[in-house]
Design a protein around this motif. Structure first.
Motif, PDB file in Angstrom:
ATOM      1  N   VAL A   1       0.856  -1.180   0.000  1.00 17.93           N
ATOM      2  CA  VAL A   1       0.000   0.000   0.000  1.00 17.93           C
ATOM      3  C   VAL A   1       0.902   1.243   0.000  1.00 17.93           C
ATOM      4  CG1 VAL A   1      -1.766   1.291   1.264  1.00 17.93           C
ATOM      5  CG2 VAL A   1      -1.845  -1.217   1.222  1.00 17.93           C
ATOM      6  N   MET A   2       0.880   1.980  -1.100  1.00 18.41           N
ATOM      7  CA  MET A   2       1.714   3.176  -1.198  1.00 18.41           C
ATOM      8  C   MET A   2       1.085   4.320  -0.416  1.00 18.41           C
ATOM      9  SD  MET A   2       4.328   2.275  -2.927  1.00 18.41           S
ATOM     10  CE  MET A   2       5.109   3.892  -3.169  1.00 18.41           C
ATOM     11  N   SER A   3       1.927   4.973   0.396  1.00 18.17           N
ATOM     12  CA  SER A   3       1.460   6.165   1.131  1.00 18.17           C
ATOM     13  C   SER A   3       2.070   7.424   0.521  1.00 18.17           C
ATOM     14  CB  SER A   3       1.803   6.033   2.619  1.00 18.17           C
ATOM     15  OG  SER A   3       2.969   5.271   2.826  1.00 18.17           O
ATOM     16  N   VAL A   4       2.688   7.245  -0.655  1.00 19.56           N
ATOM     17  CA  VAL A   4       3.097   8.364  -1.517  1.00 19.56           C
ATOM     18  C   VAL A   4       2.861   7.884  -2.951  1.00 19.56           C
ATOM     19  CG1 VAL A   4       4.913   9.240   0.041  1.00 19.56           C
ATOM     20  CG2 VAL A   4       5.520   7.602  -1.744  1.00 19.56           C
ATOM     21  N   GLU A   5       2.834   8.836  -3.876  1.00 16.24           N
ATOM     22  CA  GLU A   5       2.754   8.467  -5.295  1.00 16.24           C
ATOM     23  C   GLU A   5       4.124   7.888  -5.667  1.00 16.24           C
ATOM     24  OE1 GLU A   5      -0.171   8.817  -6.710  1.00 16.24           O
ATOM     25  OE2 GLU A   5       0.393   8.148  -8.726  1.00 16.24           O
TER      26      GLU A   5
ATOM     27  N   GLY B   1      11.664   9.221  -3.161  1.00 13.43           N
ATOM     28  CA  GLY B   1      11.710   9.165  -1.712  1.00 13.43           C
ATOM     29  C   GLY B   1      11.515  10.564  -1.153  1.00 13.43           C
ATOM     30  N   GLY B   2      11.355  10.643   0.145  1.00 16.83           N
ATOM     31  CA  GLY B   2      11.287  11.945   0.803  1.00 16.83           C
ATOM     32  C   GLY B   2       9.982  12.698   0.637  1.00 16.83           C
ATOM     33  N   GLN B   3       8.934  12.028   0.167  1.00 15.43           N
ATOM     34  CA  GLN B   3       7.636  12.709   0.002  1.00 15.43           C
ATOM     35  C   GLN B   3       6.828  12.669   1.299  1.00 15.43           C
ATOM     36  OE1 GLN B   3       5.616  11.910  -3.988  1.00 15.43           O
ATOM     37  NE2 GLN B   3       7.019  10.166  -3.897  1.00 15.43           N
ATOM     38  N   SER B   4       5.767  13.456   1.340  1.00 15.18           N
ATOM     39  CA  SER B   4       4.923  13.479   2.556  1.00 15.18           C
ATOM     40  C   SER B   4       3.930  12.328   2.549  1.00 15.18           C
ATOM     41  CB  SER B   4       4.145  14.806   2.635  1.00 15.18           C
ATOM     42  OG  SER B   4       5.065  15.860   2.615  1.00 15.18           O
ATOM     43  N   PHE B   5       3.670  11.838   3.719  1.00 13.65           N
ATOM     44  CA  PHE B   5       2.781  10.688   3.938  1.00 13.65           C
ATOM     45  C   PHE B   5       1.340  11.037   3.578  1.00 13.65           C
ATOM     46  CE2 PHE B   5       1.745   6.742   5.990  1.00 13.65           C
ATOM     47  CZ  PHE B   5       0.540   6.925   6.642  1.00 13.65           C
ATOM     48  N   ASN B   6       0.689  10.146   2.828  1.00 10.77           N
ATOM     49  CA  ASN B   6      -0.734  10.336   2.505  1.00 10.77           C
ATOM     50  C   ASN B   6      -1.554   9.406   3.399  1.00 10.77           C
ATOM     51  OD1 ASN B   6      -3.331  10.186   1.490  1.00 10.77           O
ATOM     52  ND2 ASN B   6      -2.679  10.564  -0.626  1.00 10.77           N
ATOM     53  N   PRO B   7      -2.315   9.958   4.337  1.00 12.00           N
ATOM     54  CA  PRO B   7      -3.027   9.128   5.323  1.00 12.00           C
ATOM     55  C   PRO B   7      -4.099   8.201   4.738  1.00 12.00           C
ATOM     56  CG  PRO B   7      -3.649  11.437   5.561  1.00 12.00           C
ATOM     57  CD  PRO B   7      -2.537  11.414   4.578  1.00 12.00           C
ATOM     58  N   VAL B   8      -4.424   8.363   3.457  1.00 13.44           N
ATOM     59  CA  VAL B   8      -5.413   7.442   2.871  1.00 13.44           C
ATOM     60  C   VAL B   8      -4.918   6.004   2.996  1.00 13.44           C
ATOM     61  CG1 VAL B   8      -4.550   7.382   0.474  1.00 13.44           C
ATOM     62  CG2 VAL B   8      -6.989   7.090   0.948  1.00 13.44           C
ATOM     63  N   ALA B   9      -3.608   5.853   3.076  1.00  9.97           N
ATOM     64  CA  ALA B   9      -3.021   4.496   3.155  1.00  9.97           C
ATOM     65  C   ALA B   9      -3.452   3.781   4.427  1.00  9.97           C
ATOM     66  CB  ALA B   9      -1.496   4.580   3.087  1.00  9.97           C
ATOM     67  N   ILE B  10      -3.713   4.528   5.478  1.00  5.87           N
ATOM     68  CA  ILE B  10      -4.089   3.912   6.762  1.00  5.87           C
ATOM     69  C   ILE B  10      -5.460   3.241   6.640  1.00  5.87           C
ATOM     70  CG2 ILE B  10      -4.626   4.357   9.191  1.00  5.87           C
ATOM     71  CD1 ILE B  10      -1.632   4.583   8.461  1.00  5.87           C
ATOM     72  N   ASP B  11      -6.382   3.976   6.020  1.00  6.60           N
ATOM     73  CA  ASP B  11      -7.728   3.389   5.827  1.00  6.60           C
ATOM     74  C   ASP B  11      -7.644   2.143   4.947  1.00  6.60           C
ATOM     75  OD1 ASP B  11      -8.875   6.782   5.353  1.00  6.60           O
ATOM     76  OD2 ASP B  11      -8.587   5.621   7.207  1.00  6.60           O
TER      77      ASP B  11
ATOM     78  N   GLU C   1       2.250  -4.426   3.414  1.00 10.85           N
ATOM     79  CA  GLU C   1       3.458  -3.573   3.484  1.00 10.85           C
ATOM     80  C   GLU C   1       3.036  -2.164   3.132  1.00 10.85           C
ATOM     81  OE1 GLU C   1       7.366  -5.118   1.943  1.00 10.85           O
ATOM     82  OE2 GLU C   1       7.179  -3.484   0.494  1.00 10.85           O
ATOM     83  N   ILE C   2       3.638  -1.174   3.789  1.00 12.48           N
ATOM     84  CA  ILE C   2       3.342   0.227   3.494  1.00 12.48           C
ATOM     85  C   ILE C   2       4.652   0.904   3.103  1.00 12.48           C
ATOM     86  CG2 ILE C   2       3.627   1.048   5.886  1.00 12.48           C
ATOM     87  CD1 ILE C   2       1.149   2.888   5.349  1.00 12.48           C
ATOM     88  N   ASP C   3       4.557   1.896   2.217  1.00 11.29           N
ATOM     89  CA  ASP C   3       5.773   2.450   1.609  1.00 11.29           C
ATOM     90  C   ASP C   3       5.568   3.907   1.250  1.00 11.29           C
ATOM     91  OD1 ASP C   3       7.707   1.435  -1.361  1.00 11.29           O
ATOM     92  OD2 ASP C   3       8.027   2.999   0.127  1.00 11.29           O
ATOM     93  N   GLY C   4       6.372   4.764   1.919  1.00  9.05           N
ATOM     94  CA  GLY C   4       6.344   6.180   1.526  1.00  9.05           C
ATOM     95  C   GLY C   4       6.047   7.088   2.701  1.00  9.05           C
ATOM     96  N   GLY C   5       7.054   7.872   3.102  1.00  6.97           N
ATOM     97  CA  GLY C   5       6.844   8.837   4.189  1.00  6.97           C
ATOM     98  C   GLY C   5       6.673   8.199   5.551  1.00  6.97           C
TER      99      GLY C   5
END
Ligand SMILES: O=C(CO)[C@H](O)[C@H](O)COP(=O)(O)O
Ligand SMILES: [Co+2]
Length: 232
Positions: free
Chosen positions: A147-151, A155-165, A180-184
């Motif tokens: 589940v990507m939490s960035v586009e 690297g170094g991008q801000s976390f997108n909380p949609v990944a949590i849901d 697995e989660i990836d990004g920020g």
């Protein structure tokens, strides 16, 4: 990575997977040794083709070189337009887990099956902007969902909380699926992901940008373990 190895990863509990994306590639093995000494056990390798994502990183030679010099399992994140074209070369180079992007393929069931036939673990990745329902057709054909939490792409991008849901929803629908989660991912976001039921946490900048990898991994581990893991 065979079934037993995948099961042992799942049974081992939550794990931090360092991404070498932003490390010093002029000293790659030294960086990998530092990450190993810092307590990480699985390497996340970001393969980008400059077409599926607007960035270009590395291919089989790097995977092969790492395979020659470390026994850490290699979790290869394929951010490429034609994952099937490079699946076998990547496995031959030493990849243990191959994750393709659902956005990059027409038939994720076919792609997952062909990668699985190579004898490695197969994951499917999804960007924050892609409907989660795009995974419905292939959830039963993969070992892991990334589940990507960035586009995907940098690297170094801000976390997108949609990944949590999304982690929470996938965990409730598929208790046994490796997530697995990836990004920020950092000391603040890792606990949220763990509480939602995530198993594996890819961390790039939050480790690589620190002077002390051991301290960074220790802080991340503490934040991960202090969160109450989502019920399987
Ligand atoms: O897949 C990726 C980007 O497409 C990287 O794995 C991810 O971004 C890790 O870097 P960071 O922790 O700095 O976000
Ligand atoms: Co990645």
């Amino acid at each position: 990575m065979n079934r037993a190895q995948l099961d042992s990863i799942r049974d081992a509990g939550p794990a931090i997977l360092p991404s070498v994306l932003n490390c010093d590639f002029g000293n790659l093995m030294a960086e990998v040794d530092r990450l190993r000494e810092a307590g990480t056990e699985i390497l996340h390798l970001d393969v980008m083709d400059g077409h599926f994502v607007p960035n270009l990183t590395f291919g089989m030679p790097i995977v092969e070189g790492l395979r020659r010099h470390t026994d850490m399992p290699l979790d290869v994140h394929l951010m490429i337009s034609d994952p099937l074209a490079y699946a076998k070369p990547m496995v031959d180079a030493g990849a243990d887990l191959l994750t393709f992007h659902v956005e990059a393929v027409k038939d994720p069931v076919d792609v997952a099956g062909k990668i699985s036939d190579l004898g490695v673990g197969v994951g499917v990745a999804i960007n924050p902007g892609t409907p989660l329902s795009d995974l419905d057709v292939c959830l039963d054909c993969v070992d892991m969902v990334l589940v990507m939490s960035v586009e995907a792409g940098f690297g170094g991008q801000s976390f997108n909380p949609v990944a949590i849901d999304r982690i929470r929803e996938l965990r409730s629908r598929r208790p046994e699926l490796l997530l697995e989660i990836d990004g920020g991912i950092n000391t603040s976001t890792i606990g949220l992901a763990r509480e939602a039921g995530c198993d594996l946490f890819v961390v790039g900048s939050a480790i690589i940008s620190s002077d002390d990898y051991t301290a960074a991994v220790s802080d991340l581990t503490e934040a991960m373990m202090s969160a109450n893991g989502g019920a399987r």
